[in-house]
Scaffold this motif. Structure first.
Motif, PDB file in Angstrom:
ATOM      1  N   TYR A 182      -1.620  -4.169  -3.749  1.00  0.00           N
ATOM      2  CA  TYR A 182      -2.256  -3.867  -5.033  1.00  0.00           C
ATOM      3  C   TYR A 182      -1.477  -4.578  -6.140  1.00  0.00           C
ATOM      4  O   TYR A 182      -0.259  -4.762  -6.039  1.00  0.00           O
ATOM      5  CB  TYR A 182      -2.258  -2.362  -5.286  1.00  0.00           C
ATOM      6  N   GLY A 183      -2.182  -4.967  -7.203  1.00  0.00           N
ATOM      7  CA  GLY A 183      -1.533  -5.683  -8.294  1.00  0.00           C
ATOM      8  C   GLY A 183      -1.797  -5.060  -9.650  1.00  0.00           C
ATOM      9  O   GLY A 183      -2.826  -4.416  -9.870  1.00  0.00           O
ATOM     10  N   LYS A 184      -0.824  -5.237 -10.556  1.00  0.00           N
ATOM     11  CA  LYS A 184      -1.016  -4.880 -11.967  1.00  0.00           C
ATOM     12  C   LYS A 184      -0.693  -6.118 -12.791  1.00  0.00           C
ATOM     13  O   LYS A 184       0.432  -6.613 -12.772  1.00  0.00           O
ATOM     14  CB  LYS A 184      -0.128  -3.702 -12.375  1.00  0.00           C
TER      15      LYS A 184
ATOM     16  N   GLY B  53       0.806  -1.203   0.000  1.00  0.00           N
ATOM     17  CA  GLY B  53       0.000   0.000   0.000  1.00  0.00           C
ATOM     18  C   GLY B  53       0.842   1.256   0.000  1.00  0.00           C
ATOM     19  O   GLY B  53       0.492   2.263  -0.625  1.00  0.00           O
ATOM     20  N   GLY B  54       1.985   1.224   0.702  1.00  0.00           N
ATOM     21  CA  GLY B  54       2.862   2.386   0.761  1.00  0.00           C
ATOM     22  C   GLY B  54       3.402   2.765  -0.606  1.00  0.00           C
ATOM     23  O   GLY B  54       3.423   3.950  -0.973  1.00  0.00           O
ATOM     24  N   ILE B  55       3.859   1.776  -1.366  1.00  0.00           N
ATOM     25  CA  ILE B  55       4.350   2.063  -2.713  1.00  0.00           C
ATOM     26  C   ILE B  55       3.211   2.537  -3.602  1.00  0.00           C
ATOM     27  O   ILE B  55       3.362   3.480  -4.390  1.00  0.00           O
ATOM     28  CB  ILE B  55       5.040   0.828  -3.316  1.00  0.00           C
ATOM     29  N   PHE B  56       2.041   1.899  -3.474  1.00  0.00           N
ATOM     30  CA  PHE B  56       0.898   2.296  -4.293  1.00  0.00           C
ATOM     31  C   PHE B  56       0.554   3.771  -4.086  1.00  0.00           C
ATOM     32  O   PHE B  56       0.283   4.496  -5.041  1.00  0.00           O
ATOM     33  CB  PHE B  56      -0.315   1.424  -3.966  1.00  0.00           C
ATOM     34  N   GLU B  57       0.579   4.220  -2.840  1.00  0.00           N
ATOM     35  CA  GLU B  57       0.219   5.608  -2.554  1.00  0.00           C
ATOM     36  C   GLU B  57       1.228   6.586  -3.157  1.00  0.00           C
ATOM     37  O   GLU B  57       0.910   7.761  -3.348  1.00  0.00           O
ATOM     38  CB  GLU B  57       0.124   5.832  -1.041  1.00  0.00           C
ATOM     39  N   SER B  58       2.433   6.118  -3.469  1.00  0.00           N
ATOM     40  CA  SER B  58       3.449   7.005  -4.045  1.00  0.00           C
ATOM     41  C   SER B  58       3.286   7.158  -5.557  1.00  0.00           C
ATOM     42  O   SER B  58       3.946   8.002  -6.164  1.00  0.00           O
ATOM     43  CB  SER B  58       4.847   6.465  -3.738  1.00  0.00           C
ATOM     44  N   LEU B  59       2.420   6.349  -6.174  1.00  0.00           N
ATOM     45  CA  LEU B  59       2.239   6.412  -7.620  1.00  0.00           C
ATOM     46  C   LEU B  59       1.338   7.581  -8.006  1.00  0.00           C
ATOM     47  O   LEU B  59       0.522   8.051  -7.209  1.00  0.00           O
ATOM     48  CB  LEU B  59       1.603   5.106  -8.121  1.00  0.00           C
TER      49      LEU B  59
ATOM     50  N   LEU C  38      -4.370   1.713 -13.172  1.00  0.00           N
ATOM     51  CA  LEU C  38      -4.060   0.434 -13.820  1.00  0.00           C
ATOM     52  C   LEU C  38      -3.963  -0.720 -12.826  1.00  0.00           C
ATOM     53  O   LEU C  38      -3.815  -1.876 -13.240  1.00  0.00           O
ATOM     54  CB  LEU C  38      -2.751   0.544 -14.601  1.00  0.00           C
ATOM     55  N   TRP C  39      -4.064  -0.418 -11.536  1.00  0.00           N
ATOM     56  CA  TRP C  39      -3.849  -1.420 -10.494  1.00  0.00           C
ATOM     57  C   TRP C  39      -5.173  -1.824  -9.848  1.00  0.00           C
ATOM     58  O   TRP C  39      -6.156  -1.089  -9.868  1.00  0.00           O
ATOM     59  CB  TRP C  39      -2.888  -0.875  -9.436  1.00  0.00           C
ATOM     60  N   HIS C  40      -5.176  -3.014  -9.260  1.00  0.00           N
ATOM     61  CA  HIS C  40      -6.368  -3.509  -8.562  1.00  0.00           C
ATOM     62  C   HIS C  40      -6.022  -3.882  -7.125  1.00  0.00           C
ATOM     63  O   HIS C  40      -4.869  -4.175  -6.807  1.00  0.00           O
ATOM     64  CB  HIS C  40      -6.965  -4.725  -9.280  1.00  0.00           C
ATOM     65  N   SER C  41      -7.015  -3.875  -6.267  1.00  0.00           N
ATOM     66  CA  SER C  41      -6.818  -4.246  -4.866  1.00  0.00           C
ATOM     67  C   SER C  41      -6.981  -5.755  -4.696  1.00  0.00           C
ATOM     68  O   SER C  41      -7.584  -6.431  -5.523  1.00  0.00           O
ATOM     69  CB  SER C  41      -7.834  -3.511  -3.983  1.00  0.00           C
ATOM     70  N   HIS C  42      -6.451  -6.279  -3.592  1.00  0.00           N
ATOM     71  CA  HIS C  42      -6.523  -7.715  -3.307  1.00  0.00           C
ATOM     72  C   HIS C  42      -7.379  -8.052  -2.091  1.00  0.00           C
ATOM     73  O   HIS C  42      -7.568  -9.233  -1.782  1.00  0.00           O
ATOM     74  CB  HIS C  42      -5.112  -8.278  -3.090  1.00  0.00           C
TER      75      HIS C  42
ATOM     76  N   ALA D   4      -7.631   2.735  -7.410  1.00  0.00           N
ATOM     77  CA  ALA D   4      -7.516   1.320  -7.767  1.00  0.00           C
ATOM     78  C   ALA D   4      -8.910   0.787  -8.095  1.00  0.00           C
ATOM     79  O   ALA D   4      -9.916   1.385  -7.719  1.00  0.00           O
ATOM     80  CB  ALA D   4      -6.914   0.532  -6.608  1.00  0.00           C
ATOM     81  N   ASP D   5      -8.965  -0.340  -8.817  1.00  0.00           N
ATOM     82  CA  ASP D   5     -10.271  -0.887  -9.217  1.00  0.00           C
ATOM     83  C   ASP D   5     -11.082   0.221  -9.887  1.00  0.00           C
ATOM     84  O   ASP D   5     -12.252   0.459  -9.568  1.00  0.00           O
ATOM     85  CB  ASP D   5     -11.030  -1.451  -8.009  1.00  0.00           C
TER      86      ASP D   5
END
Length: 240
Positions: free
Chosen positions: A142-144, A95-101, A108-112, A214-215
């Motif tokens: 999160y995944g891509k 989540g930390g990396i995702f928030e930096s995007l 383009l990413w989805h949650s798990h 996301a999603d």
């Protein structure tokens, strides 16, 4: 073990492997380290949906390598058989990396979270109590996922551009078809419903706590599709 005829049938009529090729492959396997493959330490079976057509849903098998605590990479296959076809790649971030995007990248990413708490995400043949700590961590990721081979539409070869994939969700088009789940459950002798009940107390982010970028389809009703177009090639500048 699958025969060469079975393998050939999956891939558009290619020639069966020769004895010489088998010998070359075995020799290379003995002499080379294959380090990246040996670091795949998890097999996850779950489901994915095409972003541009979420009525198309597939069972996926992810072979996971953890590069560090915040980043995983997955080779994705259409089965766990010896003749499984490599159909794509998924990257998983904390989540930390995702928030930096940037917001555009986040789309383009989805949650798990739902995928895990609902019991759709499983590690075949591994006891639930063993994977539970890992599930709690993955539920916050999160995944891509790019699909490069659309075998579900009958493609015998990887055709066209990659397709962006989405994760199962708890509403509308994100709900996985019951027949797909039953087929998977019967294969591994598991019950997704029982796993869902067992994971009820799992520390998983609630929908309102998941970043809404996301999603993306859930908020905006739109998916993403890749198109190939010709473009002018960059020329190497002449030496002055």
């Amino acid at each position: 073990m699958a025969t060469t005829e079975e393998t050939t049938g999956k891939t558009g009529g290619g020639k069966p492997m020769s004895v010489e090729q088998h010998m070359l492959d075995k020799g290379a396997q003995m002499l080379q380290s294959l380090k990246p493959i040996k670091h795949m330490n998890q097999h996850v079976c779950t489901f994915a949906l095409y972003s541009h057509d979420m009525t198309r849903q597939i069972e996926t098998h992810h072979y996971v390598t953890r590069l560090n605590q915040d980043f995983l990479q997955c080779a994705v296959y259409d089965s766990d058989d010896s003749t499984a076809r490599l159909i794509g790649v998924e990257y998983i971030i904390s989540g930390g990396i995702f928030e930096s995007l940037s917001p555009e990248e986040q789309k383009l990413w989805h949650s798990h979270a739902h995928e895990i708490k609902s019991g759709l995400w499983v590690n075949p043949r591994v006891p639930e109590m063993v994977v539970r700590p890992e599930l709690e961590n993955l539920a916050k990721t999160y995944g891509k996922f790019w699909c490069t081979w659309q075998t579900d539409r009958g493609d015998k070869l990887p055709m066209g551009p990659p397709a962006l994939m989405m994760s199962p969700q708890e509403l509308d088009l994100g709900i996985v078809k019951l027949d797909l789940v039953k087929k998977r459950d019967d294969k591994y002798n598991i019950s997704t419903d029982s796993l869902k009940a067992a994971r009820a107390e799992l520390a998983v982010p609630e929908p309102e706590r998941i970043n809404p970028e996301a999603d993306y389809w859930k908020q905006n009703g739109k998916g993403f599709a890749i198109e190939v177009e010709s473009t002018e090639m960059k020329k190497i500048a002449a030496f002055p």
